[in-house]
Design a protein around this motif. Structure first.
Motif, PDB file in Angstrom:
ATOM      1  N   PHE A  15      33.930  14.076  34.711  1.00 48.48           N
ATOM      2  CA  PHE A  15      34.896  13.691  33.645  1.00 48.48           C
ATOM      3  C   PHE A  15      36.002  15.335  33.406  1.00 48.48           C
ATOM      4  CE2 PHE A  15      38.258  13.236  30.301  1.00 48.48           C
ATOM      5  CZ  PHE A  15      39.103  12.308  30.884  1.00 48.48           C
ATOM      6  N   VAL A  19      38.543  17.598  34.465  1.00 46.91           N
ATOM      7  CA  VAL A  19      39.717  17.934  33.212  1.00 46.91           C
ATOM      8  C   VAL A  19      39.873  19.861  33.840  1.00 46.91           C
ATOM      9  CG1 VAL A  19      40.085  18.970  30.766  1.00 46.91           C
ATOM     10  CG2 VAL A  19      39.506  16.457  31.272  1.00 46.91           C
ATOM     11  N   GLY A  21      39.551  21.271  36.600  1.00 43.53           N
ATOM     12  CA  GLY A  21      40.774  21.482  38.127  1.00 43.53           C
ATOM     13  C   GLY A  21      42.219  21.351  37.398  1.00 43.53           C
ATOM     14  N   LEU A  22      42.485  20.872  36.201  1.00 44.96           N
ATOM     15  CA  LEU A  22      43.912  20.589  35.726  1.00 44.96           C
ATOM     16  C   LEU A  22      44.296  21.275  35.163  1.00 44.96           C
ATOM     17  CD1 LEU A  22      43.513  17.137  34.672  1.00 44.96           C
ATOM     18  CD2 LEU A  22      44.924  17.791  36.538  1.00 44.96           C
ATOM     19  N   LEU A  23      43.288  21.961  34.805  1.00 37.37           N
ATOM     20  CA  LEU A  23      43.764  23.687  34.134  1.00 37.37           C
ATOM     21  C   LEU A  23      43.349  24.635  34.297  1.00 37.37           C
ATOM     22  CD1 LEU A  23      41.340  22.631  30.324  1.00 37.37           C
ATOM     23  CD2 LEU A  23      43.879  22.896  30.523  1.00 37.37           C
ATOM     24  N   ALA A  24      42.916  24.368  35.417  1.00 41.75           N
ATOM     25  CA  ALA A  24      42.519  25.731  35.693  1.00 41.75           C
ATOM     26  C   ALA A  24      43.141  25.941  37.350  1.00 41.75           C
ATOM     27  CB  ALA A  24      41.191  27.058  36.359  1.00 41.75           C
ATOM     28  N   ARG A  25      43.897  24.649  38.411  1.00 39.88           N
ATOM     29  CA  ARG A  25      43.824  25.001  39.670  1.00 39.88           C
ATOM     30  C   ARG A  25      45.620  25.472  39.391  1.00 39.88           C
ATOM     31  NH1 ARG A  25      41.045  27.975  41.764  1.00 39.88           N
ATOM     32  NH2 ARG A  25      38.797  27.854  40.348  1.00 39.88           N
ATOM     33  N   ARG A  26      46.638  25.626  40.009  1.00 43.95           N
ATOM     34  CA  ARG A  26      47.646  25.956  40.358  1.00 43.95           C
ATOM     35  C   ARG A  26      48.175  25.332  41.639  1.00 43.95           C
ATOM     36  NH1 ARG A  26      48.639  31.988  38.224  1.00 43.95           N
ATOM     37  NH2 ARG A  26      48.210  31.792  36.368  1.00 43.95           N
ATOM     38  N   ILE A  28      48.844  22.628  44.041  1.00 46.13           N
ATOM     39  CA  ILE A  28      49.040  20.841  43.631  1.00 46.13           C
ATOM     40  C   ILE A  28      48.425  19.831  44.130  1.00 46.13           C
ATOM     41  CG2 ILE A  28      51.261  18.937  43.352  1.00 46.13           C
ATOM     42  CD1 ILE A  28      53.350  21.086  43.927  1.00 46.13           C
ATOM     43  N   THR A  31      45.967  19.339  42.010  1.00 42.09           N
ATOM     44  CA  THR A  31      45.643  18.493  40.625  1.00 42.09           C
ATOM     45  C   THR A  31      45.359  17.319  40.921  1.00 42.09           C
ATOM     46  OG1 THR A  31      46.923  19.971  39.706  1.00 42.09           O
ATOM     47  CG2 THR A  31      47.626  18.211  39.322  1.00 42.09           C
ATOM     48  N   VAL A  32      45.996  16.707  42.418  1.00 39.89           N
ATOM     49  CA  VAL A  32      46.004  15.479  42.723  1.00 39.89           C
ATOM     50  C   VAL A  32      44.595  15.038  42.695  1.00 39.89           C
ATOM     51  CG1 VAL A  32      45.986  13.823  44.359  1.00 39.89           C
ATOM     52  CG2 VAL A  32      48.257  15.070  43.573  1.00 39.89           C
ATOM     53  N   LEU A  35      42.959  14.960  39.932  1.00 38.57           N
ATOM     54  CA  LEU A  35      42.611  13.194  39.137  1.00 38.57           C
ATOM     55  C   LEU A  35      42.257  12.551  39.514  1.00 38.57           C
ATOM     56  CD1 LEU A  35      44.773  12.325  36.952  1.00 38.57           C
ATOM     57  CD2 LEU A  35      46.444  11.665  38.762  1.00 38.57           C
ATOM     58  N   MET A  38      38.129  12.775  37.615  1.00 34.34           N
ATOM     59  CA  MET A  38      38.881  11.674  37.172  1.00 34.34           C
ATOM     60  C   MET A  38      38.294  10.594  37.064  1.00 34.34           C
ATOM     61  SD  MET A  38      41.413  14.576  35.021  1.00 34.34           S
ATOM     62  CE  MET A  38      41.132  13.627  33.002  1.00 34.34           C
ATOM     63  N   GLN A  39      39.368  10.257  37.887  1.00 35.44           N
ATOM     64  CA  GLN A  39      39.626   8.744  37.928  1.00 35.44           C
ATOM     65  C   GLN A  39      37.857   8.124  38.142  1.00 35.44           C
ATOM     66  OE1 GLN A  39      42.680   8.135  40.812  1.00 35.44           O
ATOM     67  NE2 GLN A  39      43.728   7.777  38.596  1.00 35.44           N
ATOM     68  N   TRP A 106      52.377  25.350  41.631  1.00 37.20           N
ATOM     69  CA  TRP A 106      53.168  25.616  40.189  1.00 37.20           C
ATOM     70  C   TRP A 106      53.977  26.286  39.692  1.00 37.20           C
ATOM     71  CZ3 TRP A 106      54.109  20.406  38.925  1.00 37.20           C
ATOM     72  CH2 TRP A 106      52.578  18.604  39.927  1.00 37.20           C
TER      73      TRP A 106
END
Lengths: 116, 527
Positions: A15, A19, A21-26, A28, A31-32, A35, A38-39, A106
């Motif tokens: 998990f 998180v 990956g979401l914070l450090a990667r720009r 998109i 990002t998916v 996510l 995490m799932q 992003w």
């Protein structure tokens, strides 16, 4: 050692990777992907709730004592379906975003948006 | 027995609307909305006479089935949503983008929101919120301009990320309690002696709800500027209401084990002031309204955390009033943007001459939001104030919030004045919808005493002298708001710097993570 490397701790580790990956990667797409990571961590977490060695899947004719708790498994089937839908929708939206801005970053999207 | 029809009927009518021709679909929709309203009214009547209604799916025992519960608070919100959605549909009847698909998504959203209000099961809530997030983000990007696509995908991903926190929290809750039903969890919590184990799941569940109820001042997360105006008003009106209702429910469930009232009291005040600063610094009229929502939500959370019955119900009343006046403001803002072809408040002048009817409706809503006597905002603000009577400092806090509200509304009224030619009258359906909303603003104020007594069993009495005092306080606040706007805002460069601020996706995620860790460490330190 086995006490620490159980389903719960591993799933929280995965998990947190999501998180990060979401914070450090720009990107998109990344990002998916984060996510989705995490799932899958959550799915692992749910499946190890109340699990003990030697339990069998709650399918067919099993007595209550030998089968694992069926509720988390039922919940996770729903969560997997939702997860697939969510990934599909976000990727579809990303395609239209890409058609408009021509970038997967992003920050570049924000900059191009300001120029408009 | 019939409780699930409140969720199912909008979903079914959405399919009917999608399959039939426009004319026929319009009649069927009108009929189904009327039926839904009558059903909500009937349920409300039953709840108020016989007590809570519980409907359990599948299995008949409460502990294993998925439950829908109608109680005295959520049935009011169901009633609100069944008045709110028909008005929105009426307002948008003639729009070109209002095709089958839009109607389908819009009605699905109505069903989902009703479901969120009624559902008492955590996983059920997760599924409903997740699907409604997808629906909302598609509605946001419906016009497919490049701005709205970015807003849509940002909204979608931020909310999806926060919902994974929620799901992880549910996992912990199931591990601890072996159930996901909120009533049962609340019952079992009274037996819990050690609370540290509960802090992590509580924080995980609360973070997304705080995000969704506009308590984190994330730019453009609510009532995004590029969305169709009825979508913005649904987001800022009823969708935020549903999330705040969840906030109330979760706080109520965990109240016996974890007490965060003092934290949310401070947070509510801070968010209210922050929302005010952000609202005042914007030039986009949609964004002013969006940040105003954040400021009002701050006030509501402030009232909820005062631990007094008066302010608690005052906040719930303010939640209802807020849905009405904020949706009025968003709808009229949409009309103004169409007429002037700009969202920049500095370029909009002479509104009173150009669109007199719309200006009067806006005035009603502004009087409501600023808490003018005789309008709905005054009743709720009076009740919140009554709850803070015991501590002088809190009362000053409330006065500051109210002056802040008036200040950014001063900025909003600046577009009334100036010269302009008269435009054509708005279509009849929009006029009727706006008159309905404006009269609800007034009705909520004049009949406020009656509603409060009837809905919440609270006895409040207003005297003539009291009204005189309220008028006096209102006018003094008005004067102070005006002075602040004229002499501090106009001469300061501080607000211009804030206007440039825009967080990227990664920074938004960082804000959420920081809020989560902050709440977690606060609770671990306090407990």
């Amino acid at each position: 050692m086995e006490r620490f490397f159980n389903g719960e701790s591993i799933s929280i580790l995965i998990f947190l990777i999501g998180v990060y990956g979401l914070l450090a990667r720009r990107n998109i797409i990344k990002t998916v992907i984060s996510l989705a990571i995490m799932q899958s961590a959550i799915i692992l977490f749910f499946l190890t709730i109340n699990y003990e060695d030697g339990r069998i899947p709650p399918i067919g004719d099993v007595t209550i004592h030998t089968a694992v708790d069926p509720v988390p498994q039922a919940l996770m089937i729903t969560a997997i379906v939702i997860g697939v839908a969510v990934t599909a929708v976000s990727l579809t939206m990303f395609i239209s975003l890409y058609h408009h801005y021509g970038t997967t970053n992003w920050l570049k999207v924000i900059n191009k948006r300001r120029e408009d | 027995m019939y409780l699930f029809w409140l969720v199912l009927l909008p979903l079914l009518s959405s399919i009917v609307a999608y399959l039939n021709k426009r004319q026929l679909a319009a009649y069927l929709l009108g009929l189904s909305q009327l039926l839904l309203f009558l059903m909500a009214l009937y349920t409300a009547f039953n709840v108020y006479t016989y007590g809570n209604i519980i409907y359990s799916f599948g299995d008949n025992t409460i502990s294993t089935g998925i439950n829908l519960v109608a109680d005295k608070v959520n049935i009011i919100f169901i009633l609100l949503s069944s008045i709110f959605f028909p008005i929105m549909l009426l307002f948008n009847y003639h729009k070109s983008y209002m095709n089958k698909l839009f109607l389908f998504l819009f009605l699905v959203l109505q069903g989902l929101i009703n479901g969120i209000f009624l559902s008492n099961d955590l996983f059920n809530l997760y599924a409903l919120i997740e699907v409604s997030t997808i629906t909302v983000s598609i509605l946001i990007m419906y016009k497919k301009t490049s701005h709205s696509i970015y807003d849509g995908i940002l909204y979608l991903l931020i909310n999806l990320v926060s919902m994974t926190f929620f799901l992880l929290g549910i996992g912990y809750i199931y591990k601890i309690f072996g159930t996901l039903d909120l009533t049962l969890i609340k019952q079992q919590l009274t037996h819990v002696t050690s609370t540290p184990g509960l802090i992590l799941p509580y924080t995980l569940i609360l973070t997304p709800i705080v995000l969704k109820s506009a308590l984190l001042p994330l730019p453009r997360a609510h009532g995004t500027p590029s969305a169709p105006s009825i979508v913005s008003s649904v987001l800022s009106g009823i969708y935020v209401t549903s999330s705040l209702y969840l906030f109330i429910k979760i706080q109520d469930t965990f109240s016996s084990a974890i007490n965060t009232d003092s934290l949310f009291l401070i947070l509510g005040f801070t968010i209210s002031i922050l929302g005010f600063v952000l609202a005042l610094s914007q030039t986009d009229i949609r964004l002013i309204l969006t940040y105003s929502t954040i400021s009002q939500v701050g006030l509501i959370v402030f009232g909820l955390s005062l631990s007094s019955d008066y302010s608690y119900y005052g906040s719930i009343y303010h939640l209802l009033s807020h849905a009405i006046f904020k949706s009025t403001l968003f709808l009229t803002a949409g009309m103004i943007i169409e007429e002037y072809d700009t969202r920049d408040i500095r370029k909009i002048r002479g509104l009173f001459k150009r669109m007199p009817f719309v200006t009067i409706v806006i005035c009603f809503a502004l009087l409501g939001i600023s808490g003018a006597p005789l309008f709905n905002g005054s009743i709720s603000k009076y009740l919140i104030k009554k709850g803070s009577d015991s501590i002088q400092l809190l009362e000053y806090g409330l006065i500051i919030i109210n002056i802040a509200t008036i200040t950014y509304l001063m900025k909003y009224t600046s577009m009334f004045f100036g010269n302009s030619k008269k435009s054509k009258v708005p279509p009849k359906n929009q006029k009727i919808a706006l008159i309905l909303l404006a009269s609800l603003c007034l009705l909520g104020g004049i009949g406020g005493q009656f509603f409060i007594n009837w809905l919440f069993d609270l006895n409040i009495q207003f005297e003539v002298l009291h009204y005189a005092e309220k008028f006096l306080v209102y006018f003094i606040s008005l004067g102070m708001g005006y002075l602040f706007y004229e002499y501090i805002y106009k001469k300061s460069h501080f607000f211009q710097t804030i206007r440039q601020l825009e967080l990227s996706f990664n920074e938004l995620i960082l804000t959420i993570t920081l809020f989560f860790t902050g709440l977690l460490s606060y609770l671990l330190l306090v407990q």
